[in-house]
Write a protein that holds these residues in place. Structure first.
Motif, mmCIF file in Angstrom:
data_model
loop_
_atom_site.group_PDB
_atom_site.id
_atom_site.type_symbol
_atom_site.label_atom_id
_atom_site.label_comp_id
_atom_site.label_asym_id
_atom_site.label_seq_id
_atom_site.Cartn_x
_atom_site.Cartn_y
_atom_site.Cartn_z
ATOM 1 N N VAL A 134 0.886 -1.138 -0.102
ATOM 2 C CA VAL A 134 0.007 0.089 0.115
ATOM 3 C C VAL A 134 0.838 1.261 -0.002
ATOM 4 C CG1 VAL A 134 -1.564 1.147 1.604
ATOM 5 C CG2 VAL A 134 -2.050 -1.026 1.098
ATOM 6 N N LEU A 135 1.761 1.180 0.808
ATOM 7 C CA LEU A 135 2.658 2.494 0.915
ATOM 8 C C LEU A 135 3.588 2.466 -0.600
ATOM 9 C CD1 LEU A 135 4.166 4.616 2.602
ATOM 10 C CD2 LEU A 135 6.096 2.790 3.071
ATOM 11 N N GLY A 136 3.934 1.478 -0.876
ATOM 12 C CA GLY A 136 4.770 1.732 -2.150
ATOM 13 C C GLY A 136 3.992 2.009 -3.362
ATOM 14 N N SER A 137 2.681 1.513 -3.432
ATOM 15 C CA SER A 137 1.711 1.750 -4.551
ATOM 16 C C SER A 137 0.921 3.245 -4.657
ATOM 17 C CB SER A 137 0.547 0.587 -4.368
ATOM 18 O OG SER A 137 -0.227 0.960 -3.404
ATOM 19 N N LEU A 153 11.983 8.063 -1.020
ATOM 20 C CA LEU A 153 12.451 7.942 0.442
ATOM 21 C C LEU A 153 11.858 9.043 1.501
ATOM 22 C CD1 LEU A 153 13.959 6.085 2.428
ATOM 23 C CD2 LEU A 153 16.021 7.238 1.576
ATOM 24 N N GLN A 154 12.267 10.215 1.019
ATOM 25 C CA GLN A 154 11.757 11.205 2.025
ATOM 26 C C GLN A 154 10.134 10.881 2.377
ATOM 27 O OE1 GLN A 154 13.025 14.796 0.013
ATOM 28 N NE2 GLN A 154 14.912 14.837 0.971
ATOM 29 N N LEU A 155 9.558 10.863 1.042
ATOM 30 C CA LEU A 155 8.214 10.665 1.099
ATOM 31 C C LEU A 155 7.694 9.701 1.808
ATOM 32 C CD1 LEU A 155 6.795 11.734 -2.399
ATOM 33 C CD2 LEU A 155 7.086 13.197 -0.332
ATOM 34 N N ALA A 156 8.303 8.177 2.118
ATOM 35 C CA ALA A 156 7.978 7.077 2.565
ATOM 36 C C ALA A 156 8.211 7.234 4.094
ATOM 37 C CB ALA A 156 8.846 5.805 2.166
ATOM 38 N N LEU A 157 9.465 7.925 4.454
ATOM 39 C CA LEU A 157 9.572 8.373 5.922
ATOM 40 C C LEU A 157 8.546 9.445 6.369
ATOM 41 C CD1 LEU A 157 13.522 8.421 5.862
ATOM 42 C CD2 LEU A 157 12.087 6.761 6.698
ATOM 43 N N ILE A 301 -3.867 6.005 6.008
ATOM 44 C CA ILE A 301 -4.591 4.833 5.366
ATOM 45 C C ILE A 301 -3.536 3.612 5.623
ATOM 46 C CG2 ILE A 301 -4.397 3.448 3.263
ATOM 47 C CD1 ILE A 301 -5.684 5.810 1.630
ATOM 48 N N THR A 302 -2.122 3.874 5.626
ATOM 49 C CA THR A 302 -1.160 3.004 6.243
ATOM 50 C C THR A 302 -1.281 2.716 8.033
ATOM 51 O OG1 THR A 302 0.576 4.542 6.100
ATOM 52 C CG2 THR A 302 0.435 2.985 4.400
ATOM 53 N N VAL A 348 6.980 2.191 7.784
ATOM 54 C CA VAL A 348 5.619 1.919 8.537
ATOM 55 C C VAL A 348 5.921 0.312 9.117
ATOM 56 C CG1 VAL A 348 2.970 1.645 8.662
ATOM 57 C CG2 VAL A 348 4.095 3.399 7.299
ATOM 58 N N THR A 349 5.624 -0.105 10.272
ATOM 59 C CA THR A 349 5.813 -1.230 10.976
ATOM 60 C C THR A 349 4.409 -1.451 11.735
ATOM 61 O OG1 THR A 349 7.161 -0.330 12.729
ATOM 62 C CG2 THR A 349 8.467 -1.192 10.818
ATOM 63 N N THR A 350 4.410 -2.901 12.000
ATOM 64 C CA THR A 350 3.247 -3.435 12.849
ATOM 65 C C THR A 350 3.645 -4.836 13.415
ATOM 66 O OG1 THR A 350 0.884 -3.586 13.033
ATOM 67 C CG2 THR A 350 1.988 -4.305 11.076
ATOM 68 N N GLY A 351 2.675 -5.093 14.066
ATOM 69 C CA GLY A 351 2.641 -6.553 14.627
ATOM 70 C C GLY A 351 2.339 -7.729 13.375
ATOM 71 N N SER A 352 3.269 -8.087 12.759
ATOM 72 C CA SER A 352 3.126 -9.131 11.584
ATOM 73 C C SER A 352 2.397 -10.203 12.140
ATOM 74 C CB SER A 352 4.278 -9.402 10.808
ATOM 75 O OG SER A 352 4.118 -10.480 9.769
#
Length: 593
Positions: A134-137, A153-157, A301-302, A348-352
């Motif tokens: 989702v983040l990448g798309s 990369l800046q936008l992702a962070l 969203i993420t 973005v991280t979470t509990g996988s």
């Protein structure tokens, strides 16, 4: 012979002050778990401070009782999930169109933050396949990761930072119920569709296609494959290694490529990765500029997906181990984890779910398993990064495919079709939205369907005709109980929903229709005429002024037809509103049972 008991009138409710009623509502809405209850029992300020710190930092609670035996179990679990976290981290970074080392960065700092703030013993923290895609798309629709890698990369962070702010704010403001608007069927449909899109996106790595589409719909992905199939034909084939042990697969494939590098020059590899721990990335956060709204939207969203997955996984394993986690604390923990992570080169991280399942099955006892995993990732970043130079991208694609295959469960739609057709429609809508439009639009459809599912019962609720169950004093639905019989001269209707403005028209029309049908039935069966209409309101949990006016209109309509309306079993809050609105004399005082 015992005298038959007389009907008891519903008493008028006691008066309450507005401030008290409002405070009670606030407490029930935002503090159903009463988080300050443990502080009320303590009298000294020091003990209250200690308990307050334990509430904010759960590690202080379980850490004081930590033993060597627990450490042994956590070390085994930590080493086990490390073997999955390292290849998955590199793979999910590629999935998010980020440099591979950012997947390892995201598997180092965030788990350490969650160790201190998280309340789950089993949650294994790190990047997630669905969130990564989702983040990448979303970002790649506006910025090309190949043409503008630094900006991307800046936008992702920045997206990660806003996701963390959004998540932590929900936790602080006790708005955790917002996430609950996503029902399980819509989430299952969204996840299944996103999993298929994730698998299709790996065709780029499997086939070696360079000019691959940036869109996420199934049609543009398949068209991209067919349009550039000639590129894939030029790539030598590499056997697919089972990814049940991802790290072993990566090691074996890396060794093979290194040993036969002269013969397999066509295979693309990860390449050179920088050594060292997470570099600070405060300067990479863009809080202004033309892409600000994009990062805020992607962050929300993420952030929602991250919270939904993390809390759902945490609650699942908590129930297996017979303990509870605090949803609002989890939101704060995940939010702070992502905010700090964005400042230390983590996305973005979470509990996988996959990692947490491995963690649980490996015998994890506490969140220290995340510490062990982070330590192994640290050693990898400090000493073993050169080994990834010859790691083929194809094996990373296989790792992703195997990881997300479990998210597509065909048993779910079959079960939904049997149990609830509306849930099935929600599942299919979210699934097809992701598959044929886009991942963000699929999420929007999932939210929309969830809201419709909530609103439909409010606007088209259930009303049942009640009868007396033979041999008892119980009254049940005639449609459900075959031995329930109608009472002469009476029509008893059970209203099983809150009476709000949205349902008042339906309520009036449906009740009058029931009465017409009962009149026709009684006439055809040559039974006694109907004289009383009783509304059983024990299932009415709320009522507003429109609902009260609707009841008064129903009473007028029935009086014109020589029927008498009786109200039975109104609960306290409904009776209170009837009394305050001065409708009690007409509907409640002498005509309530």
């Amino acid at each position: 012979m015992d005298a038959e008991p007389a009907h008891r009138r519903v008493p008028s409710p006691p008066k309450k002050k507005t401030a008290h009623s409002f405070g009670q509502w606030i407490g029930e809405c935002f503090f159903p778990d009463d988080p300050l209850q443990i502080l009320k029992k303590e009298k000294t300020a020091m003990k209250k401070l200690t308990l307050g710190l334990r509430c904010l930092f759960p590690i202080l609670t379980w850490g004081s009782n930590y033993t060597l035996e627990l450490l042994k179990s956590d070390i085994i679990a930590g080493l086990t999930i490390s073997s999955m976290a390292i290849p998955q981290g590199v793979s999910y970074a590629n999935l998010a169109n980020l440099p591979p080392m950012y997947g390892l960065y995201s598997s180092f700092v965030p788990p350490l933050i969650y160790l201190v703030l998280g309340s789950s013993r089993d949650l294994a923290v790190g990047p997630s396949s669905i969130i990564s895609v989702v983040l990448g798309s979303m970002l790649s629709e506006e910025v090309s990761p190949e043409d503008q890698p630094l900006l991307f990369l800046q936008l992702a962070l920045t997206t990660t930072f806003f996701a963390g702010v959004f998540q932590a704010s929900l936790g602080v403001l006790r708005f955790g119920f917002i996430v609950e608007f996503l029902s399980k069927p819509t989430l299952a449909g969204f996840t299944g569709g996103a999993a298929i899109i994730t698998i299709l996106q790996q065709l780029k790595g499997l086939t070696g296609i360079i000019h691959f589409t940036k869109k996420t719909g199934i049609l543009p992905v398949m068209l991209s494959v067919f349009d550039h199939i000639s590129e894939s034909m030029k790539r030598p084939k590499l056997f697919l290694i089972s990814a049940t042990a991802p790290l072993i697969s990566v090691l074996i494939s890396t060794i093979i490529v290194f040993a036969f590098k002269s013969e397999v020059q066509g295979i693309t590899t990860v390449g050179q990765l920088p050594e060292g721990i997470n570099p600070p990335s405060v300067s990479m956060i863009r809080l202004q500029g033309s892409y600000l709204m994009l990062t805020i939207k992607a962050g929300i969203i993420t952030g929602i997906l991250s919270l939904t997955e993390g809390i759902a996984v945490g609650r699942t394993f908590a129930s297996l181990n017979d303990y509870q986690i605090d949803g609002n604390k989890e939101m704060m923990a995940i939010g702070i984890m992502n905010m700090i992570g964005s400042l230390s080169s983590s996305f973005v991280t979470t509990g996988s779910f996959s990692r947490s399942a491995v963690n649980y099955n490996a015998g994890s006892k506490t969140a220290v398993s995340n510490l062990i995993m982070a330590f192994v990732v640290l050693i990898t970043m400090m000493l073993l990064m050169p080994l990834f130079y010859y790691t083929p991208n194809v094996i990373l694609s296989v790792t992703i495919i195997v990881a997300v295959m479990g998210l597509v469960d065909m048993k779910v739609p079959l079960r939904l079709w049997k149990v609830d057709k509306l849930d099935f429609i929600a599942y299919v809508s979210a699934f097809l939205g992701v598959l044929f439009i886009s991942v963000p639009m699929g999420l929007a459809i999932a939210v929309g369907v969830s809201l419709i599912k909530i609103l439909l019962p409010l606007t088209r609720p259930n009303i049942a005709v009640m009868g007396n169950v033979l041999g008892t004093q119980c009254y049940r639905s005639i449609g459900q109980y075959k031995d329930a019989i109608r009472i002469p001269h009476l029509v008893i209707l059970s209203i099983e929903f809150p009476i709000y403005f949205a349902s008042t028209v339906y309520l009036q029309e449906r009740i009058l229709r029931w009465i017409r049908e009962e009149e026709e039935r009684a006439e055809n069966a040559r039974e006694n005429d109907i004289k009383y209409v009783i509304l059983d309101m024990s299932g009415v949990t709320k009522i507003d002024i429109s609902g009260i006016d609707a009841l008064l209109e129903i009473k007028k309509s029935l009086n014109k037809r020589s029927f008498q309306l009786l109200i039975a079993n109104p609960i306290g809050i409904v009776a209170e509103k009837l009394f305050i609105s001065e409708a009690w004399e007409s509907l409640g005082s002498e005509k309530s049972l």
